[in-house]
Design an enzyme around this catalytic site. Structure first.
Site, PDB file in Angstrom:
ATOM      1  N   GLY A 210       0.828  -1.213   0.000  1.00 31.35           N
ATOM      2  CA  GLY A 210       0.000   0.000   0.000  1.00 31.35           C
ATOM      3  C   GLY A 210       0.849   1.244   0.000  1.00 31.35           C
ATOM      4  O   GLY A 210       2.059   1.196  -0.249  1.00 31.35           O
ATOM      5  N   ASN A 211       0.231   2.387   0.256  1.00 26.88           N
ATOM      6  CA  ASN A 211       0.967   3.653   0.324  1.00 26.88           C
ATOM      7  C   ASN A 211       0.345   4.552   1.386  1.00 26.88           C
ATOM      8  O   ASN A 211      -0.647   4.186   2.019  1.00 26.88           O
ATOM      9  CB  ASN A 211       0.999   4.323  -1.056  1.00 26.88           C
ATOM     10  CG  ASN A 211      -0.393   4.640  -1.540  1.00 26.88           C
ATOM     11  OD1 ASN A 211      -1.070   5.508  -0.992  1.00 26.88           O
ATOM     12  ND2 ASN A 211      -0.860   3.920  -2.559  1.00 26.88           N
ATOM     13  N   ARG A 212       0.907   5.724   1.554  1.00 26.93           N
ATOM     14  CA  ARG A 212       0.545   6.571   2.694  1.00 26.93           C
ATOM     15  C   ARG A 212      -0.593   7.549   2.411  1.00 26.93           C
ATOM     16  O   ARG A 212      -0.855   8.451   3.205  1.00 26.93           O
ATOM     17  CB  ARG A 212       1.755   7.394   3.135  1.00 26.93           C
ATOM     18  CG  ARG A 212       2.908   6.568   3.629  1.00 26.93           C
ATOM     19  CD  ARG A 212       4.089   7.481   3.976  1.00 26.93           C
ATOM     20  NE  ARG A 212       5.300   6.727   4.207  1.00 26.93           N
ATOM     21  CZ  ARG A 212       5.594   6.120   5.347  1.00 26.93           C
ATOM     22  NH1 ARG A 212       4.767   6.188   6.360  1.00 26.93           N
ATOM     23  NH2 ARG A 212       6.715   5.454   5.472  1.00 26.93           N
ATOM     24  N   SER A 213      -1.282   7.414   1.311  1.00 33.49           N
ATOM     25  CA  SER A 213      -2.325   8.401   1.007  1.00 33.49           C
ATOM     26  C   SER A 213      -3.468   8.318   2.013  1.00 33.49           C
ATOM     27  O   SER A 213      -3.988   7.240   2.295  1.00 33.49           O
ATOM     28  CB  SER A 213      -2.873   8.169  -0.401  1.00 33.49           C
ATOM     29  OG  SER A 213      -3.997   9.004  -0.606  1.00 33.49           O
TER      30      SER A 213
END
Ligand code: PMT
Length: 412
Positions: A210-213
């Site tokens: 995933g990512n930090r958005s």
């Protein structure tokens, strides 16, 4: 830098207590606020509260500090006057140009934008006298915000409730930032699709790439589009933010789910803005059970496959003639050069290039960016609330839609 000077007029209605929260929002975001309550307002919330929260002397009379000529000076010096709550009585006095207290004098001397946020019982709001007074004020250029529907003073409900302080503050912020035309619904009749948040690509039932958005930038785009009159479909990937009132929200998890939802919604849209952080790759397979740690055995490398490039696909296959397709570029180095190359590669109409990294863009309340247009124009948007950047993106999209001569909204 001089602080923007705001006059907060407060009238005698039960919603006066909500104006304290509005005042707090102004002062905490660097505005200099002079509160001008009516005498009736002071029966609901006293002078010490307004003075303490604003840091200024407070009066409802023209007969105090007369040597400073407050009945003229306060209005003349203001960058914005907002009256919240505005009662039926105040709207009537303002519409007829009366000047029988400090607030009505201020309204007559102000040359800046004026916003009224009415609050009253439904019968009073719908009375022909109030309707005419509101029409008169709007004709003269004042912004009269529609009251909300909900619980009124007693057990009754209906239209007439003061909009939440956050919504009134947002309208004021927009007028201060963009001038008197800021509240014109220039996206009315348009339908827009926005993606927000970050996709998660599962490795097994408990793990994902995933990512930090956080979704904050995409949600700011949705809220500002709604405020400008658009119909909004918000495709939200793994966010925990409250649904923006009035938006159709479609929740998704992976890049493929996001693609399906965005492509479907784009079919009837005037504009699509891809603010979501979409994973470029996903694990080639998803383990049925949790991947086990085995003693003495090294973990297997995770094989990845490419996800579809949704923005590039939307740009090639315009779902409606004249549709505007916009993306965001999250860059860590050579920010502008990479952004320019990405604009060409993706083939979209505009690309909003923001630098990401520690404390930058992901999860923050503010952002700064450069808006690159396919025609070569580049607009730098300095650091400010994410709504500020969102509004600048919509400015560019509205201009692009209009320049295409597509006055007909996609649904029309
Ligand atoms: O959500 P916040 O915490 O508020 O943070 C905001 C943000 C940093 C996520 C946002 O401002 C932002 O930059 N969004 C785009 C993130 C991204 O995926 O950038 P990119 O440079 O990898 O992709 C460029 C564009 O292609 C993006 O519009 C992206 O949505 C799109 N894309 C990317 C990959 C893919 N497979 N399909 C796509 O459509």
């Amino acid at each position: 830098m001089n602080k923007p000077r705001v006059v907060l007029g407060v009238c005698g209605g039960i919603a006066a207590y909500k104006a304290c929260e509005l005042l707090r929002r102004f002062t905490e975001s660097g505005h200099d606020v002079q509160v001008v309550p009516t005498a009736s307002a002071l029966r609901f919330v006293g002078e010490p509260t307004w003075a303490a929260l604003s840091g200024h002397r407070v009066s409802s009379e023209v007969w105090e500090s007369v040597h400073e000529v407050p009945h003229v000076r306060i209005g003349q010096a203001a960058d914005l006057v907002v009256v919240a709550p505005a009662t039926a009585d105040l709207l009537a006095r303002a519409a007829h140009g009366l000047a029988d207290d400090l607030l009505t004098n201020t309204l007559l001397t102000a040359r800046c934008p004026v916003i009224f946020a009415p609050a009253m019982h439904t019968e009073m709001w719908e009375h022909p006298a109030t309707r005419e007074n509101v029409a008169t004020l709007r004709r003269r250029g004042a912004f009269v915000i529609e009251p909300a529907v909900g619980r009124l003073t007693g057990a009754d409900t209906g239209r007439g409730r003061l909009p939440e302080p956050g919504a009134v503050f947002d309208a004021c912020r927009r007028v201060l930032a963009r001038g008197p035309r800021a509240l014109e619904p220039d996206l009315a009749g348009r339908h827009v699709v926005i993606s927000a948040g970050g996709t998660r690509e599962p490795l097994d039932p408990v793990r994902y790439l995933g990512n930090r958005s956080s979704g904050k930038q995409g949600y700011a785009l949705a809220r500002t589009a709604l405020a400008r009159g658009a119909g909004v479909t918000l495709v939200a990937a793994n966010t925990e933010l409250p649904d923006p009132a009035g938006a159709e929200v479609v929740r998704v998890g992976t890049a493929e789910e996001l693609r399906e939802a965005v492509v479907k919604a784009a079919a009837g849209a005037d504009a699509v803005v891809m603010a979501a952080a979409v994973a470029d790759f996903r694990p080639a397979g998803r383990a049925q059970g949790k991947i086990k740690k085995r003693e003495g055995v090294d973990p297997e490398a995770v094989a990845l496959v490419r996800n579809p490039d949704i923005l590039a696909e939307l740009s090639v296959r315009r779902a409606t003639p004249g549709q505007v397709v916009a993306g965001f570029a999250a860059e860590t180095d050579d920010v502008l050069a990479n952004g320019r190359a990405k604009l060409v590669r993706k083939g979209c109409d505009l690309l909003v290039v923001n630098e990401v990294g520690d404390g930058l863009a992901f999860g923050t309340d503010g952002n700064e960016a450069v808006i690159l247009e396919a025609g070569g124009a580049e607009t730098r948007v300095p650091y400010g609330p994410k709504e500020e950047l969102a509004d600048r993106v919509w400015d560019t999209i509205v201009r692009t839609l209009e320049s295409r001569g597509d006055q007909q909204p996609a649904g029309g």
